[in-house]
Design a protein around this motif. Structure first.
Motif, PDB file in Angstrom:
ATOM      1  N   SER A  18       1.087  -1.433   0.415  1.00  0.00           N
ATOM      2  CA  SER A  18       0.045  -0.330  -0.422  1.00  0.00           C
ATOM      3  C   SER A  18       1.268   1.291   0.321  1.00  0.00           C
ATOM      4  CB  SER A  18      -0.544  -0.121   1.174  1.00  0.00           C
ATOM      5  OG  SER A  18      -1.548   1.390   1.010  1.00  0.00           O
ATOM      6  N   LEU A  19       1.941   1.692   1.247  1.00  0.00           N
ATOM      7  CA  LEU A  19       2.348   2.761   0.555  1.00  0.00           C
ATOM      8  C   LEU A  19       3.568   2.535  -0.668  1.00  0.00           C
ATOM      9  CD1 LEU A  19       4.128   2.160   5.021  1.00  0.00           C
ATOM     10  CD2 LEU A  19       2.485   3.646   3.598  1.00  0.00           C
ATOM     11  N   LEU A  24       4.317   5.377  -5.496  1.00  0.00           N
ATOM     12  CA  LEU A  24       5.020   5.043  -7.117  1.00  0.00           C
ATOM     13  C   LEU A  24       4.040   5.859  -7.533  1.00  0.00           C
ATOM     14  CD1 LEU A  24       5.204   1.023  -7.103  1.00  0.00           C
ATOM     15  CD2 LEU A  24       7.548   3.261  -7.219  1.00  0.00           C
ATOM     16  N   THR A  25       3.154   6.108  -6.953  1.00  0.00           N
ATOM     17  CA  THR A  25       1.884   7.259  -7.937  1.00  0.00           C
ATOM     18  C   THR A  25       2.075   8.170  -7.001  1.00  0.00           C
ATOM     19  OG1 THR A  25       0.180   6.483  -6.546  1.00  0.00           O
ATOM     20  CG2 THR A  25       0.352   4.725  -8.195  1.00  0.00           C
ATOM     21  N   GLY A  29       1.273  14.132   0.243  1.00  0.00           N
ATOM     22  CA  GLY A  29       1.739  13.186   1.166  1.00  0.00           C
ATOM     23  C   GLY A  29       3.011  11.833   1.221  1.00  0.00           C
ATOM     24  N   PHE A  30       3.105  11.556  -0.438  1.00  0.00           N
ATOM     25  CA  PHE A  30       4.095  10.310  -0.487  1.00  0.00           C
ATOM     26  C   PHE A  30       4.942  11.233  -1.859  1.00  0.00           C
ATOM     27  CE2 PHE A  30       0.260   8.516   2.008  1.00  0.00           C
ATOM     28  CZ  PHE A  30       1.784   8.195   2.629  1.00  0.00           C
ATOM     29  N   GLN A  31       5.138  12.384  -2.004  1.00  0.00           N
ATOM     30  CA  GLN A  31       6.089  13.086  -3.378  1.00  0.00           C
ATOM     31  C   GLN A  31       6.982  12.450  -2.583  1.00  0.00           C
ATOM     32  OE1 GLN A  31       4.357  15.977  -5.002  1.00  0.00           O
ATOM     33  NE2 GLN A  31       2.164  15.599  -4.695  1.00  0.00           N
ATOM     34  N   VAL A  76       9.748   9.882   2.098  1.00  0.00           N
ATOM     35  CA  VAL A  76      10.070   9.534   0.248  1.00  0.00           C
ATOM     36  C   VAL A  76      11.068   9.946  -0.773  1.00  0.00           C
ATOM     37  CG1 VAL A  76       9.482   9.107  -2.004  1.00  0.00           C
ATOM     38  CG2 VAL A  76       7.584   9.521   0.113  1.00  0.00           C
ATOM     39  N   ARG A  77      12.345   8.978  -1.391  1.00  0.00           N
ATOM     40  CA  ARG A  77      13.609   9.098  -1.132  1.00  0.00           C
ATOM     41  C   ARG A  77      13.318   9.956  -2.055  1.00  0.00           C
ATOM     42  NH1 ARG A  77      17.360   7.053  -4.801  1.00  0.00           N
ATOM     43  NH2 ARG A  77      18.959   6.999  -4.101  1.00  0.00           N
TER      44      ARG A  77
END
Length: 282
Positions: A18-19, A24-25, A29-31, A76-77
């Motif tokens: 899920s993470l 990847l998308t 909050g996950f950029q 997130v790297r």
């Protein structure tokens, strides 16, 4: 948001999946550069134990999708923010009992230099692999190439190809001598270095370590001038020292991005090695 009880995967893999999908998308909050929620917050969000979240984060770190900074949390790297250093990963590869190293590129000069420290540690007894297998896939410089090529009219120049050949022979020979000497000294049971060439020009470099890690980078082209036998030649050349390497790691899940990249890189290398590559004439 509880996990799907009908999903056959272990909970940590569901959390990781899920993470990873959010990263990847590039969901909000996950950029790249974003800080992930804390471990307790993620555990509450997924309805799992903290240890399950920690294991999922460990695997995302292994896949180079996140980085953890002491006292600050996990982020997130930013995958293209800086070059990846080959040397520490090369040393880690030599901690294994069977070491395999496949290289495709222009001359193996960078590899020759990076190998010296782990080989020194084998000689000193700090590393003790049972076997070392190195394969070098290089361009055939006996025929005209895309690079090096003269700036004027993009013409072929034999002197430049001979120069490239000498650089490749020097570094490949140095790698072979350093690695194979370990077996002669009885420090490893088996040590082999094979070199093959192909007719394509190398515009990128690829390293595959122990079939579990891959490093890929494009060679930038630069205009240079060198003097050979008192003649100045201005030409386009590849510059390995300016190559940014992208690092991919195979994870326990064959469907992961890192696993698929390493598998495809190894498949490409093996296919070229076994088809259009051939032993180089001395």
């Amino acid at each position: 948001m509880a996990l799907d009880p009908n999903d056959p995967r272990p909970p940590y893999q569901q959390v990781k999946g899920s993470l990873r999908a959010s990263i990847l998308t590039k969901q909000p909050g996950f950029q790249p550069g974003d800080k992930l929620p804390s471990g307790p917050a993620l555990a509450k969000h997924f309805g799992v134990a903290r240890g399950t979240v920690d294991r999922a984060l460990d695997e995302l770190r292994t896949e180079e999708l996140i980085v953890t900074r002491q006292g600050s949390g996990s982020f997130v790297r930013e995958r293209t923010s800086r070059p990846v250093g080959l040397r520490p990963h090369l040393e880690a590869a030599f901690e294994q009992q069977q070491v395999t190293l496949d290289f495709a590129g222009f001359s193996s000069e960078t590899l020759h230099n990076a190998l010296q420290e782990p080989l020194d540690k084998v000689r000193s007894g700090r590393f003790a692999p049972e076997s070392i297998t190195v394969r070098l896939l290089l361009p055939d410089t006996t025929a005209p190439m895309a690079v090096p090529v003269l700036v004027d009219g993009l013409q072929d120049e034999v002197a430049l190809r001979e120069r490239a050949r000498n650089i490749a022979l020097t570094n490949a020979g140095g790698i072979a001598h350093s690695v194979e000497m370990l077996a002669e000294l009885g420090l490893v049971q088996k040590a082999t270095v094979q070199v093959k060439v192909h007719r394509a020009s190398s515009l990128f470099k690829l390293y595959i370590l122990n079939r579990t890690e891959a490093f890929f980078g494009f060679y930038p082209l630069r205009e240079r001038t060198v003097t050979i036998n008192d003649d100045a030649h201005t030409f386009y050349d590849v510059t390995g020292k300016d190559t940014t390497l992208f690092h991919h790691v195979a994870g326990p899940d064959d469907a992961s991005l890192g696993s698929q990249y390493v598998q495809q890189a190894q498949m490409w290398f093996d296919s070229v090695w076994g088809t259009i590559a051939y032993e180089r004439q001395s």
